[in-house]
Design a protein around this motif. Structure first.
Motif, mmCIF file in Angstrom:
data_model
loop_
_atom_site.group_PDB
_atom_site.id
_atom_site.type_symbol
_atom_site.label_atom_id
_atom_site.label_comp_id
_atom_site.label_asym_id
_atom_site.label_seq_id
_atom_site.Cartn_x
_atom_site.Cartn_y
_atom_site.Cartn_z
ATOM 1 N N LEU A 91 50.926 -8.233 36.352
ATOM 2 C CA LEU A 91 50.174 -9.251 37.174
ATOM 3 C C LEU A 91 49.177 -8.354 37.999
ATOM 4 N N GLY A 92 49.279 -7.161 38.372
ATOM 5 C CA GLY A 92 48.379 -6.229 39.044
ATOM 6 C C GLY A 92 47.257 -6.072 37.961
ATOM 7 N N ASP A 93 47.529 -5.777 36.922
ATOM 8 C CA ASP A 93 46.529 -5.320 35.960
ATOM 9 C C ASP A 93 45.773 -6.606 35.562
ATOM 10 N N LEU A 94 46.424 -7.700 35.455
ATOM 11 C CA LEU A 94 45.519 -8.938 35.259
ATOM 12 C C LEU A 94 44.595 -9.431 36.170
ATOM 13 N N GLY A 95 45.058 -9.372 37.460
ATOM 14 C CA GLY A 95 44.060 -9.285 38.461
ATOM 15 C C GLY A 95 42.853 -8.445 38.632
ATOM 16 N N ALA B 149 38.993 -6.134 27.302
ATOM 17 C CA ALA B 149 38.894 -4.804 27.186
ATOM 18 C C ALA B 149 39.351 -4.280 28.307
ATOM 19 N N GLY B 150 38.876 -4.325 29.479
ATOM 20 C CA GLY B 150 39.064 -3.681 30.384
ATOM 21 C C GLY B 150 40.638 -3.777 30.968
ATOM 22 N N LEU B 151 41.576 -4.695 30.546
ATOM 23 C CA LEU B 151 43.002 -5.054 30.731
ATOM 24 C C LEU B 151 43.664 -4.065 29.932
ATOM 25 N N LEU B 152 43.186 -3.841 28.529
ATOM 26 C CA LEU B 152 43.958 -3.024 27.823
ATOM 27 C C LEU B 152 43.437 -1.278 28.234
ATOM 28 N N LEU B 153 42.302 -1.347 28.443
ATOM 29 C CA LEU B 153 41.789 0.194 28.998
ATOM 30 C C LEU B 153 42.792 0.613 30.301
ATOM 31 N N ILE B 154 42.822 -0.343 31.266
ATOM 32 C CA ILE B 154 43.655 -0.133 32.386
ATOM 33 C C ILE B 154 45.113 0.346 32.001
ATOM 34 N N MET B 155 45.566 -0.589 31.273
ATOM 35 C CA MET B 155 47.075 -0.331 30.857
ATOM 36 C C MET B 155 47.186 0.959 30.036
ATOM 37 N N ALA B 156 46.195 1.339 29.447
ATOM 38 C CA ALA B 156 46.262 2.581 28.408
ATOM 39 C C ALA B 156 45.921 3.858 29.535
ATOM 40 N N ALA B 157 45.308 3.619 30.575
ATOM 41 C CA ALA B 157 45.409 4.564 31.611
ATOM 42 C C ALA B 157 46.551 4.718 32.433
ATOM 43 N N GLN B 158 47.283 3.526 32.570
ATOM 44 C CA GLN B 158 48.469 3.568 33.283
ATOM 45 C C GLN B 158 49.679 4.205 32.474
ATOM 46 N N CYS B 159 49.485 4.169 31.189
ATOM 47 C CA CYS B 159 50.612 5.067 30.519
ATOM 48 C C CYS B 159 50.367 6.585 30.557
ATOM 49 N N VAL B 160 49.380 6.970 31.205
ATOM 50 C CA VAL B 160 49.342 8.503 31.675
ATOM 51 C C VAL B 160 49.734 8.589 33.015
ATOM 52 N N PHE B 161 49.154 7.583 34.022
ATOM 53 C CA PHE B 161 49.591 7.873 35.191
ATOM 54 C C PHE B 161 51.005 7.646 35.494
ATOM 55 N N ALA C 197 54.344 7.061 46.729
ATOM 56 C CA ALA C 197 53.984 7.115 45.184
ATOM 57 C C ALA C 197 53.759 6.006 44.495
ATOM 58 N N ALA C 198 54.063 4.579 44.838
ATOM 59 C CA ALA C 198 53.542 3.770 44.339
ATOM 60 C C ALA C 198 52.150 3.413 44.894
ATOM 61 N N SER C 199 51.770 3.651 46.096
ATOM 62 C CA SER C 199 50.544 3.728 46.701
ATOM 63 C C SER C 199 49.511 4.596 45.727
ATOM 64 N N MET C 200 49.960 5.692 45.528
ATOM 65 C CA MET C 200 49.120 6.755 44.895
ATOM 66 C C MET C 200 48.953 6.338 43.360
ATOM 67 N N PHE C 201 49.902 5.533 42.804
ATOM 68 C CA PHE C 201 49.763 5.012 41.473
ATOM 69 C C PHE C 201 48.675 3.935 41.360
ATOM 70 N N TRP C 202 48.680 3.027 42.244
ATOM 71 C CA TRP C 202 48.006 2.014 42.417
ATOM 72 C C TRP C 202 46.279 2.356 42.984
ATOM 73 N N LEU C 203 46.373 3.192 43.691
ATOM 74 C CA LEU C 203 45.082 3.812 44.213
ATOM 75 C C LEU C 203 44.288 4.591 42.908
#
Length: 227
Positions: free
Chosen positions: A138-142, A101-113, A52-58
């Protein structure tokens, strides 16, 4: 530099959110990956926490590629890259602004994932949610700092989506391994033995390396076609 970076971040977010189509495409792709994987489960079954964690990060990784393609395509489509290069600030402010901008958009997407992983893949919150949260941050920052650097490298080239995927995915392997291991702690009631600090250290080291690479290499990458 920071003031200029914040202005670029605000400009990019305004453009992307006003169009909607791009960010919705990234969200739908991630959700589709999670949903299709859930179809392999029998009724009442739950996926293993590591899977499940793998699918989240994929889902997050594919979303990252689409997000940074959109962030850099906005200038390429209208030939506005020269305008950014003429700003009265270091060129690194462009990298930093698009990273934010990318960090904020990735975090927003993860709020759905994240809810999708709990609902479709049958996961439940466990005691290790604090290391999992640290791994996500840390993953989002990277992903943000590396995506911003290599997004500039792929900008303006034919097949940039494929090029960005080919460049990014192999380099993201250490970060994704750390992210999967840490994220699984937040949903696994019986986690695998191991020290989460080692994985946090790996993710932090990845972030530090690509932050330094972005600051040093971005001027050469982004101005290469203009010289």
């Amino acid at each position: 530099m920071l003031k200029c970076a914040l202005a670029i971040c605000r400009k990019d977010l305004t453009l992307i959110l006003s169009r909607n189509a791009g960010i919705m495409q990234a969200l739908l792709l991630g959700l589709l990956l999670v949903f299709l994987f859930s179809l392999s489960l029998n009724t009442g079954d739950a996926l293993s926490p590591q899977a499940a964690a793998s699918m989240f990060w994929l889902a997050t990784a594919f979303c990252q590629v689409l997000i940074f393609n959109m962030l850099y395509a906005s200038e390429e489509l209208c030939g506005a890259r020269s305008g950014l290069l003429l700003l009265p600030a270091p060129v690194q402010s462009v990298w930093l602004g698009k990273s934010l901008a990318g960090l904020l958009l990735i975090m927003a997407a993860q709020c759905v994932f994240i809810p999708a992983v709990f609902v479709f893949l049958g996961q439940h919150l466990a005691d290790g949610f604090l290391p999992a949260l640290a791994g996500i941050v840390l993953g989002d920052l990277g992903m943000a700092v590396s995506g911003s650097l290599f997004g500039a490298l792929a900008a303006g080239r034919s097949g940039r989506e494929s090029l960005l995927s080919i460049i990014l995915f192999p380099l993201l392997v250490p970060l994704l391994l750390a992210g999967v291991r840490l994220a699984s702690l937040g949903i696994d009631p019986d986690p695998l033995p191991g020290d989460p600090l080692r994985w946090i250290g790996l993710a932090a080291a990845f972030d530090a390396v690509f932050t330094a690479a972005g600051l040093l290499l971005f001027p050469f990458v982004y101005t290469g076609d203009e010289s």
